[in-house]
Design an enzyme around this catalytic site. Structure first.
Site, PDB file in Angstrom:
ATOM      1  N   HIS A   1      -0.915   0.215  -9.893  1.00  0.00           N
ATOM      2  CA  HIS A   1      -1.532  -0.756  -8.867  1.00  0.00           C
ATOM      3  C   HIS A   1      -2.303  -1.922  -9.734  1.00  0.00           C
ATOM      4  O   HIS A   1      -3.447  -2.140  -9.755  1.00  0.00           O
ATOM      5  CB  HIS A   1      -2.635   0.007  -8.242  1.00  0.00           C
TER       6      HIS A   1
ATOM      7  N   GLU B   1      -3.148   7.754  -4.343  1.00  0.00           N
ATOM      8  CA  GLU B   1      -3.887   6.969  -5.703  1.00  0.00           C
ATOM      9  C   GLU B   1      -4.944   7.866  -6.095  1.00  0.00           C
ATOM     10  O   GLU B   1      -5.716   8.059  -5.238  1.00  0.00           O
ATOM     11  CB  GLU B   1      -3.868   5.728  -5.638  1.00  0.00           C
TER      12      GLU B   1
ATOM     13  N   ARG C   1       0.744  -1.112  -0.069  1.00  0.00           N
ATOM     14  CA  ARG C   1       0.283  -0.065  -0.051  1.00  0.00           C
ATOM     15  C   ARG C   1       1.176   1.239  -0.026  1.00  0.00           C
ATOM     16  O   ARG C   1       2.004   1.218   0.655  1.00  0.00           O
ATOM     17  CB  ARG C   1      -1.007  -0.051   1.182  1.00  0.00           C
TER      18      ARG C   1
HETATM   19  C1  GLV Z   1      -5.221  -4.917  -3.889  1.00  0.00           C
HETATM   20  O1  GLV Z   1      -4.518  -3.972  -3.683  1.00  0.00           O
HETATM   21  C2  GLV Z   1      -5.553  -5.869  -2.952  1.00  0.00           C
HETATM   22  O2  GLV Z   1      -5.536  -5.656  -1.708  1.00  0.00           O
HETATM   23  O3  GLV Z   1      -6.326  -7.004  -3.304  1.00  0.00           O
END
Ligand code: GLV
Length: 333
Positions: free
Chosen positions: A287, A269, A240
């Site tokens: 991402h 983001e 993250r």
């Molecule tokens: C994506 O970022 C997830 O947490 O699955």
């Protein structure tokens, strides 16, 4: 007589398999517009809705939950669930579910793609070719980092962190990891060594982040931590964005404090900190950790199954706040 089916709201277009599974049981509304759903619009959609299928960008906070009186379950199509106020959900008896396992391999693969790309300057080389700037083979041109036998440091040795370590076998790397709880199983199975954060940062040639975002992991990697890393080391983040202080990272990269970074996630983001885009020693992806056809379809299926099972009184495939389930069982018996 036509009995009204329970209503489910899907907060974004997801792979059809998930929607079809839900449609077999419920009246399903899917938000198909490609622009963020405001909190007010989300609340409006949640009136009379018992289940919400949310994605990473669906912020489900206390304000939203307090205005969704019929909501019983929030099924997040992601392994992470920092977009949901889980404590508040638990207080309100709302189940929160997620989709672990089905995206582990896809995310571990992307981590390796980023590691290799940043170490061997793959994206920089691609830019050179496209710009017509390749002048011919040169023994001193575009030298990157060796990988075999170097030290890989994994911060967060859960499912994905362990899968990244497993994949390092071909490169015969020394493995270090940091984890909240002891993992002697990983030490035994992978020959990895559990260490403290400072040791990992000082000794690793590649540092890869795999922790969930929590108040404790926000800015886990800031100016101080970056200063402990080797000037030849690389940072990879597929976890993250806010786990890294992105402004401190830009400064560290500009000052040559570390050799490079590869980022799939960003602090704010879809924006990123200005400066990142001008750095050649950075690889950036939007991402896409779990973005394979298979993983995304399994995530959609699992998110739908979590709703179906929970509303049927069964245990979801993965529940974040099982205490809600226990309360519910107590009530039923
Ligand atoms: C994506 O970022 C997830 O947490 O699955």
């Amino acid at each position: 007589m036509d009995v009204q089916k329970p209503r489910v709201f899907v907060a974004w277009q997801i792979p059809e398999i998930g929607i079809e599974l839900l449609q077999a049981h419920y009246e399903v509304t899917v938000y198909r517009e490609k622009k963020p759903l405001s909190r007010e619009a989300l609340v409006k959609q949640l009136q009379g809705v018992v289940a919400l299928l949310s994605i990473f960008s669906t912020r489900v906070d206390a304000w939203v939950m307090d205005r969704a009186p019929d909501l019983k379950i929030i099924s997040n199509m992601a392994v992470g669930y920092d977009n949901i106020d889980v404590d508040h959900a638990t207080r309100k008896g709302i189940a929160v579910t997620n989709t672990p396992d089905v995206l582990t391999d896809a995310t571990a693969d992307l981590t390796w793609a980023l590691l290799l790309a940043v170490a061997r300057r793959v994206v920089e080389g691609d830019r050179v070719m496209r710009a017509g700037q390749f002048k011919g083979w040169d023994p001193l041109y575009m030298l990157g980092a060796d990988i075999k036998g170097r030290t890989l440091g994994i911060i967060g040795a859960g499912r994905i962190g362990a899968a990244v370590m497993e994949r390092s076998k071909g490169w015969q790397m020394k493995l270090l990891f940091v984890n909240r709880s002891p993992r002697p199983d990983l030490e035994a199975r992978l020959g990895a060594q559990q260490v403290d954060l400072e040791t990992l940062l000082r000794q690793s040639d590649f540092v890869s982040l795999h922790v969930p975002l929590t108040p404790q992991t926000r800015h886990l990697i800031g100016a101080k931590e970056l200063s402990l890393m080797k000037p030849t080391a690389y940072l990879i983040n597929t976890a993250r964005g806010p786990v890294v202080d992105e402004r401190a990272l830009v400064r560290a990269l500009q000052n040559g404090q570390i050799a490079g970074a590869a980022l799939d996630v960003f602090e704010d983001e879809p924006r990123m900190t200005p400066g990142l885009e001008t750095l050649d020693n950075v690889v950036l992806t939007p991402h896409i950790g779990s973005a394979t056809v298979g993983a995304r379809s399994r995530m959609a299926e699992m998110a739908a199954q979590n709703i179906i099972r929970y509303l049927n009184g069964q245990k979801p495939l993965s529940i974040v706040n099982p205490e809600v389930m226990e309360q519910r069982t107590d009530q039923q018996t």
